[in-house]
Structure formats: C-alpha cells, structure tokens
Enzyme design. Structure first.
Site, PDB file in Angstrom:
ATOM      1  CG  ASP A 102       1.780  -1.004   3.300  1.00 35.54           C
ATOM      2  OD1 ASP A 102       0.894  -0.698   4.273  1.00 35.54           O
ATOM      3  OD2 ASP A 102       1.453  -1.746   2.518  1.00 35.54           O
ATOM      4  CG  HIS A 106      -1.762  -1.222   1.433  1.00 33.13           C
ATOM      5  ND1 HIS A 106      -1.310  -2.258   2.177  1.00 33.13           N
ATOM      6  CD2 HIS A 106      -3.129  -1.109   1.250  1.00 33.13           C
ATOM      7  CE1 HIS A 106      -2.279  -3.047   2.505  1.00 33.13           C
ATOM      8  NE2 HIS A 106      -3.607  -2.571   2.153  1.00 33.13           N
TER       9      HIS A 106
HETATM   10  C1  XUL Z   1      -7.533  -6.306   4.576  1.00 33.77           C
HETATM   11  C2  XUL Z   1      -6.587  -7.011   3.177  1.00 33.77           C
HETATM   12  C3  XUL Z   1      -5.834  -5.905   2.865  1.00 33.77           C
HETATM   13  C4  XUL Z   1      -5.732  -5.919   1.451  1.00 33.77           C
HETATM   14  C5  XUL Z   1      -4.851  -4.780   0.426  1.00 33.77           C
HETATM   15  O1  XUL Z   1      -8.497  -7.286   4.820  1.00 33.77           O
HETATM   16  O2  XUL Z   1      -6.974  -8.101   2.826  1.00 33.77           O
HETATM   17  O3  XUL Z   1      -4.579  -5.843   3.104  1.00 33.77           O
HETATM   18  O4  XUL Z   1      -5.066  -7.226   0.943  1.00 33.77           O
HETATM   19  O5  XUL Z   1      -5.474  -3.672   0.911  1.00 33.77           O
END
Ligand code: XUL
Ligand code: CO
Length: 444
Positions: A110, A107
């Site tokens: 992150d 993300h």
């Molecule tokens: C949340 C989840 C996230 C997604 C990416 O449950 O799985 O980490 O994979 O935003």
C-alpha cells in the site's frame, strides 16, 4: 492549517482539524458523539477506542469494481512510483492528524511500490519506511499494525504460505521478514496475518493437510524471527471464511483459535476480528468478538460492516448503533483492547467522490463507536443484563448444579437426580424483553 500536516503539499485543502461539536451540530465535518477527552468508565474515549486509519482503502483504493474502472481521483498520484509513495504518505498523515486519529495500518505494497524483483521491492520498502518514520515522529501518529500483502501480486495466485510451490512460499516469507523489520523500526503495536489466498478453490488439486502444516510452520518462523529482532507486540490472525478463495483456512474466530492452540502459537497470537468477515461466516460481529474474549484472544478489531443483502465483503463504514453497542459491551467487559484498536478497514462507496467524503465516513464511524461505548457502559453499569444472565444460570451456582460444574458428578448421578427432580419446568429466555431493554438505553 500548516500545523495539521507535515508534508510538502496540502492535499485536503479547506478542511481543518475535525473537532467535537455535539449531537446538535449540523456540521458534517464535526464529531457529534466522539469527544476524545470525555471520560467514560475511567478512561477517555480516545484511550478506549484507539481508532486507526487503513492505508489501503483510504489512500490507495480508487473505487474500481468488476464493472468499471476507478472513479476516485487521488491528487497524490504521480507517474513516478516512489514520488507517488512519498506524496501518498504525506496525504495519509495529513488526513490522520486532521481527523485526530492516533493510529494507522498498512500493507507493505500500500505504502511502497511493489516489484517482482525482490531487491527492488526491498529498496523501495526501506525508503518508504524511513519516510513513514519521519512522519510518525513529526506528527505523533503511531503504527497499530502492518502486514504483508501476499495475495495481490499474480505470483501469489495459488496462495502464499499455503502455496504448492516452495519458491512462492519463500518469496512470501521475504515480504513478511521485511514487514517485521519495519514494524520494529516503526514501533508497531501488532503484526497482522490476514489469510489472503490461504485457502482453496478445489480439493481435487489441494492437499489441505499439508497446506495447513505449511502455514503453521510459516507462522512459527515469523513468530521466532519477530521475537528475535525485538518485536514485543501481538501477532494477529484475521479470520475470514471465503473471498478470495472459496474456503479460507482461517474461517472464523473459533477455527483460528483452534489452529493457534493446536500449533503452539496461542501465547504470541491473538485475533483481529473484522465485522464483515464475521457476518460472511454466518455469525454476528459480536459472536466472533465474544468467542475471542472468552479465550483471552481478542487482540484488535477491523471496524466496518457488510450489507445484509450482499454475500461479499463490502467493507462499509460502520453505522449501526446496535452493532457498536454490543461490540463495546464485549470489549469493555474484557477490560479494553489492550494494545489493539479499532481500525477502519472500510472504504467509501464508488460514487462518494468528494474529497470530504473520506472525512465524513470516518467521522460517522467514530461517532457510532463513541455512542456505542457510552451505551455499553450504561448497560454494564446498570447491571440489569448481568443480573438477568446470572439468574438464568443460577441452577449451577449451588447444590447439584455446582457439583456438576466442579466435575463431582457422574452420568449415573445425573440420571438419578433427573429421576428425583421430575420433569423440568419451562423457563423463558426473555429474548424480546432484553432486545426492548437495549432500545430503552439507546433512545431514552
Ligand atoms: C481483507 C482484509 C484485509 C486485512 C489486511 O478482507 O480485511 O484488508 O485487514 O490484510
Ligand atoms: Co481487515
């Protein structure tokens, strides 16, 4: 050891490149079943499985829970946020190369320090993405997908694309635009939208129809922008039924696919199926995989597992050979994951505090998928299950059954057929036999 990382500092000291030692090995830091170059069903294990490391769980999460603070100390932490981001990137690429994993996912926030101030957010992201590019080029590690975190910052407490305030929606769009820009720069294979806070807690304050229309508009704009700047990969929706909201709009695979089709997005989007999200929706992992495969919409997988006794997203590393065998059967039958992969959206437990635990967790997950791949291939190649499945539906292969499938019968025709055929005989579904047969493959 210096050839396994390119950063300035080695963080996982004393751990070298993880190798395959076979199932007799006692070495916790070696693969028992994942032999990257071993050929199964015409491709190497590495090519089939396309493993990926999740930045957020592996390099950001500290083990906080509602009852206490973090327990996991990251030696790449630093008081200065940008220095911390660079050190974290070094740690991420050191870990990924030592594991022999080809892909990573992240993300925006992150990897790069968040800021309420958009200009500062963008400045941080640019510097971080350029550094990630350098590390990718140096190591050969590639980007499976990135995404924007438009759910953690309190700005997004009422959602992002579904937010009742247009100002917040626009801010979310700014983050998605940046992530698409850097996706293209980093050669990302996919771009992910997980629902975050796109859902509702109460219908008393929620115009659900309008919110879903806004999400569709938002996805359309992201698709158009991505294609305009040269993003050639797949956009992925990651369904989840609940958590953080009571009701997430991308409830499960069936719901997400229906939404994509209804809004003209099915050509550009597929699903990223997460095991623990499928089980939260009351399905099995395989169910959501199969729903997608049947529609040609299985793009990628977030490989993890839930806890059968817990009703939340525990994001544990996968260990069930039954789950991975069934998952790999679906994946092999659809001809592989294409440009998707198996991303470990999984975290070590709060009390797994040794540096080596992150390695051990990934090794276990990779081994159980490698074994699942081999078992799935055996089951498919033997053909017994397929033959039994075919036999079960054989009444539709010829005669009136085939005419029905071809749309050549009316309801009255069916009535007349039923009257002539008499009371149908009972035909066993043979579930217990099939379940026992799976065990014969696994443990012979
Ligand atoms: C949340 C989840 C996230 C997604 C990416 O449950 O799985 O980490 O994979 O935003
Ligand atoms: Co996920």
């Amino acid at each position: 050891m210096s050839n396994y990382f390119t950063g300035n500092e080695e963080f996982f000291k004393g751990i070298g490149k993880v190798g395959y030692e076979g199932k007799g090995s006692d070495n916790p830091l070696a693969f028992k079943f994942y032999d990257p170059d071993k050929v199964v069903a015409g491709k190497t294990m590495k090519e089939h499985l396309r493993f990926s490391v999740a930045y957020w769980h592996s390099f950001c999460a500290t083990g906080t829970d509602p009852f206490g603070p973090g327990t996991i100390v990251h030696p790449w932490d630093d008081a200065d946020p940008m220095t911390a981001a660079m050190k974290k990137a070094d740690a991420a690429f050191e870990f990924t190369t030592k594991m022999g994993i080809d892909y990573y996912c992240f993300h925006d926030v992150d990897a790069s320090p968040d800021s309420d101030n958009l200009a500062e957010y963008e400045k941080n992201y640019k510097t971080t993405a350029e550094y990630l590019k350098k590390l990718q080029d140096a190591t050969g590690v590639k980007l499976l997908w990135n995404t924007s975190n438009v759910f953690s910052n309190p700005i997004f407490m009422n959602g992002a694309a579904s937010n009742p305030d247009f100002n917040v929606l626009a801010r979310a769009a700014a983050q998605v635009k940046n992530s698409l820009d850097y996706n293209v720069m980093l050669g990302g294979a996919n771009y992910v939208f997980w629902g975050g806070r796109e859902g509702y807690m109460s219908l008393l304050n929620t115009d659900m129809k309008r919110e879903k229309e806004h999400i569709a508009q938002f996805f359309t704009m992201a698709r158009d922008y991505g294609r305009k700047i040269g993003f050639k990969g797949t956009f992925l929706i990651e369904p989840k039924p609940m958590e953080p909201t009571k009701h997430q709009y991308d409830f499960d695979a069936e719901t997400a696919i229906g939404f994509l089709k209804a809004n003209g997005l099915a050509e550009d989007f597929k699903c990223n199926i997460e095991a623990n999200h499928a089980t939260l929706a009351g399905h099995t992992f395989t169910h959501d995989l199969q729903v997608c495969a049947d529609e040609g919409m299985l793009g990628s997988v977030d490989a993890n597992k839930g806890d059968p006794q817990n009703g939340w997203d525990t994001d544990e590393f996968p260990t069930s050979i039954y789950e991975t065998t069934e998952a790999m059967m679906v994946i092999l039958k659809q001809g592989g994951l294409g440009n998707g992969g198996l991303n470990f959206d999984a975290k070590i437990r709060r009390n797994s505090t040794d540096m080596e635990d992150l390695f051990i967790a990934h090794i276990g997950g990779m081994d159980v998928f490698a074994l699942g791949l081999e078992m799935a291939d055996k089951i498919i190649t033997d053909g017994k299950f397929d033959r039994m499945m075919k036999e079960r539906y054989a009444s539709f292969d010829s005669g009136k059954g085939a005419e029905f499938e071809a749309g050549k019968m009316s309801l009255e025709d069916l009535r007349d057929y039923a009257a002539a055929a008499g009371t149908p005989a009972q035909i066993s579904g043979k579930q217990e036999l099939l379940e026992s047969m799976v065990n014969q493959y696994l443990f012979k």
